[in-house]
Design an enzyme around this catalytic site. Structure first.
Site, PDB file in Angstrom:
ATOM      1  N   ASP A 115      -3.249  -8.315  -1.618  1.00 14.89           N
ATOM      2  CA  ASP A 115      -3.412  -7.436  -2.775  1.00 14.89           C
ATOM      3  C   ASP A 115      -1.873  -6.358  -2.236  1.00 14.89           C
ATOM      4  O   ASP A 115      -1.624  -6.571  -1.339  1.00 14.89           O
ATOM      5  CB  ASP A 115      -4.190  -5.981  -2.233  1.00 14.89           C
ATOM      6  N   ASP A 326       2.272  -4.231  -8.898  1.00 16.03           N
ATOM      7  CA  ASP A 326       0.581  -4.675  -7.672  1.00 16.03           C
ATOM      8  C   ASP A 326      -0.044  -5.736  -8.935  1.00 16.03           C
ATOM      9  O   ASP A 326      -0.497  -5.625  -9.716  1.00 16.03           O
ATOM     10  CB  ASP A 326       0.201  -3.274  -7.783  1.00 16.03           C
TER      11      ASP A 326
END
Ligand SMILES: *[C@@H]1O[C@H](CO)[C@@H](O)[C@H](O)[C@H]1NC(C)=O
Ligand SMILES: *[C@@H]1O[C@H](CO)[C@@H](O)[C@H](O)[C@H]1NC(C)=O
Ligand SMILES: *[C@@H]1O[C@H](CO)[C@@H](O)[C@H](O)[C@H]1NC(C)=O
Ligand SMILES: *[C@@H]1O[C@H](CO)[C@@H](O)[C@H](O)[C@H]1NC(C)=O
Ligand SMILES: *[C@@H]1O[C@H](CO)[C@@H](O)[C@H](O)[C@H]1NC(C)=O
Ligand SMILES: *[C@@H]1O[C@H](CO)[C@@H](O)[C@H](O)[C@H]1NC(C)=O
Ligand SMILES: *[C@@H]1O[C@H](CO)[C@@H](O)[C@H](O)[C@H]1NC(C)=O
Ligand SMILES: *[C@@H]1O[C@H](CO)[C@@H](O)[C@H](O)[C@H]1NC(C)=O
Length: 443
Positions: A115, A326
């Site tokens: 992540d 992201d």
């Protein structure tokens, strides 16, 4: 910190015949001159342990979208956060891509979400005050010879999420999601091992991790087994590796929300992460050392031949650092006003009647049996025009219905569907992000 970096890395060649890990002591810089690459698997792909073969494709997509929208909602100001809780910046939607790594000595295999929207590497640990069900066995730090908790006075115990145990002996962390899920436990240093695609594994000693003894998860994200943070903050894997990888990492994400095959995506570090050659474009990374998020400047979006400018503080052109890139967010989101303009422009290019999304997740939807010619959509970052792969600007939410995979929510996020089949290279030294159109299944 510098001295820790030097002891962090060495290669372990995996001698499969004897199942013995041979530790070779290369110098860290030398060992990583070639860089290394690891596989990522999409949470919903057939070789993920979370793959549920009895779910239909559209159930799977709808779940991923619901997680994404839940995640977007976490950004909304909430007054329900207890004043003393240590709020976190985690933005992952528990979809996204899983990294297989091992923790401890002897190594225990783990899967975690890779992540870029968060920092800490954390996993559930025994003994549990509360742990949610996970498919892999829980990590038991007492069984590892390399596990070491960190004292409260240590320089490793200085992040805003850190606190001290009641008896004053151990540094602790607390990360919390806006949806009620959280993880709390000890900060520790431990050996972690990444299996590289060249058959060698990469052993990272004295890596800072969070060992979560109290973990609460929500129904929609119950499959998360922990996180490997690739954000810009001090505790992230990328920052811990910083000097040995020259501040470089890259990924190429196979759009496995359509799990036709088991091809894995790739995450590369160091010299393996240099993105160059035909079609490469680069844009400045607006990020200050130890910020979590990687922000880019989005100046405009084009739909077909129509260019829509984002307005920045100084008029049009978009203000600096106005969008977060992201790997842990499914959808791409824009502020409401801009999203509306963008959606209208897309709708104008499509000569079919809109229909409602029965799952009420997305806004601009069409009947799949209409032979829709999806318009070309280009993201104009500062200095880098990135044409999005037309196959992934729409997602099929339920049988026969396809919707625009964008949402209205702040802050703006450039999510992973939009990054499908792009090789995305982060250079934290040069402070640039490069994009190169790539068939990620062929890497
Ligand atoms: C993908 O991997 C799973 C588990 O390893 C296997 O059961 C399945 O047959 C594979 N599918 C394809 C299309 O290769
Ligand atoms: C898999 O999906 C089916 C169909 O939606 C559902 O009934 C079942 O509970 C799911 N299994 C798990 C382990 O989540
Ligand atoms: C993760 O790695 C372990 C050890 O190499 C292996 O046994 C396991 O099958 C891998 N899991 C997945 C989902 O690839
Ligand atoms: C967790 O797993 C245990 C044993 O498999 C089961 O009894 C329990 O109901 C599960 N809990 C949840 C919340 O799924
Ligand atoms: C744990 O998560 C659930 C949501 O799944 C939430 O309702 C509950 O309040 C949480 N528990 C605590 C102690 O925060
Ligand atoms: C990055 O974006 C976030 C969210 O919009 C914002 O809070 C932060 O200040 C931005 N950082 C930079 C360096 O632009
Ligand atoms: C899509 O169009 C086809 C053909 O006109 C029709 O049979 C089908 O019911 C429509 N699907 C939806 C979800 O409206
Ligand atoms: C989209 O762009 C490609 C080139 O990048 C071009 O070949 C194609 O014609 C464009 N499609 C439309 C509908 O404009």
């Amino acid at each position: 910190m510098a001295s820790h970096h030097h002891s962090l890395l060495s290669f372990a060649a995996l001698a499969t015949t004897f199942s013995i890990i041979l530790l070779c002591s290369f110098s860290p810089i030398g060992a990583l001159n070639g860089g290394f690459t690891v596989d990522l698997i999409h949470r919903d792909s057939p070789n993920s342990p979370f793959y549920n073969a009895s779910e239909t494709h559209s159930q799977r997509v709808a779940k991923a979208l619901r997680r994404s929208i839940n995640r977007l909602n976490r950004f909304k100001p909430t007054s329900s956060v207890p004043p003393n809780s240590l709020q976190t910046d985690l933005i992952s939607d528990s979809s996204g891509y899983l990294l297989n790594y091992s923790v401890g000595t002897p190594p225990v295999p783990k899967l975690a979400i890779a992540d870029t929207g968060s920092d800490l590497i954390w996993l559930q640990c025994k003994p549990c005050i509360k742990c949610y069900n996970q498919t892999a066995p829980l990590f038991y730090p007492e069984m590892s010879t390399t596990y070491k908790t960190v004292s409260c006075t240590s320089s490793l115990c200085k992040s805003p999420y850190n606190s001290c145990s009641i008896d004053g002996t151990r540094c602790q962390y607390s990360v919390e999601y806006g949806d009620g899920s959280f993880s709390e436990g000890d900060i520790a240093v431990e050996t972690i091992t990444l299996g590289s695609t060249t058959g060698h594994s990469v052993t990272l000693r004295k890596t800072i991790i969070g060992c979560g003894h109290n973990n609460n998860d929500t129904v929609e994200s119950k499959a998360s087994t922990g996180i490997v943070g690739l954000g810009g903050g001090k505790a992230s894997l990328v920052s811990q590796l910083h000097s040995s990888i020259g501040g470089k990492f890259s990924y190429c994400l196979v759009p496995s929300i359509y799990p036709q095959d088991n091809t894995s995506s790739k995450l590369s570090f160091g010299s393996h992460a240099v993105v160059s050659g035909f079609g490469t474009v680069s844009t400045p990374l607006e990020y200050k050392r130890s910020d979590t998020f990687y922000n880019l400047t989005l100046e405009a979006m084009s739909v077909g031949s129509k260019r829509l400018e984002l307005s920045g503080s100084s008029g049009s052109g978009g203000s600096k650092g106005n969008i977060i890139i992201d790997s842990g967010s499914t959808l791409t989101s824009f502020p409401t006003e801009f999203y509306s303009k963008f959606e209208s422009a897309v709708a104008e290019e499509i000569n079919f009647e809109r229909i409602d999304d029965p799952s009420h997740l997305l806004s601009l939807c069409y009947n799949n049996s209409d032979d829709i010619d999806v318009p070309n959509i280009t993201a104009h970052f500062s200095g880098a025009d990135v044409q999005l792969n037309p196959g992934f600007t729409f997602v099929s939410v339920t049988y026969g219905i396809a919707c625009l995979a964008f949402a209205a929510s702040e802050p703006s996020i450039f999510g992973y569907l939009a990054q499908s089949n792009l090789l995305v290279g982060y250079d934290l030294v040069e402070k640039t992000i490069s994009f190169k159109p790539t068939d990620c299944t062929k890497l």
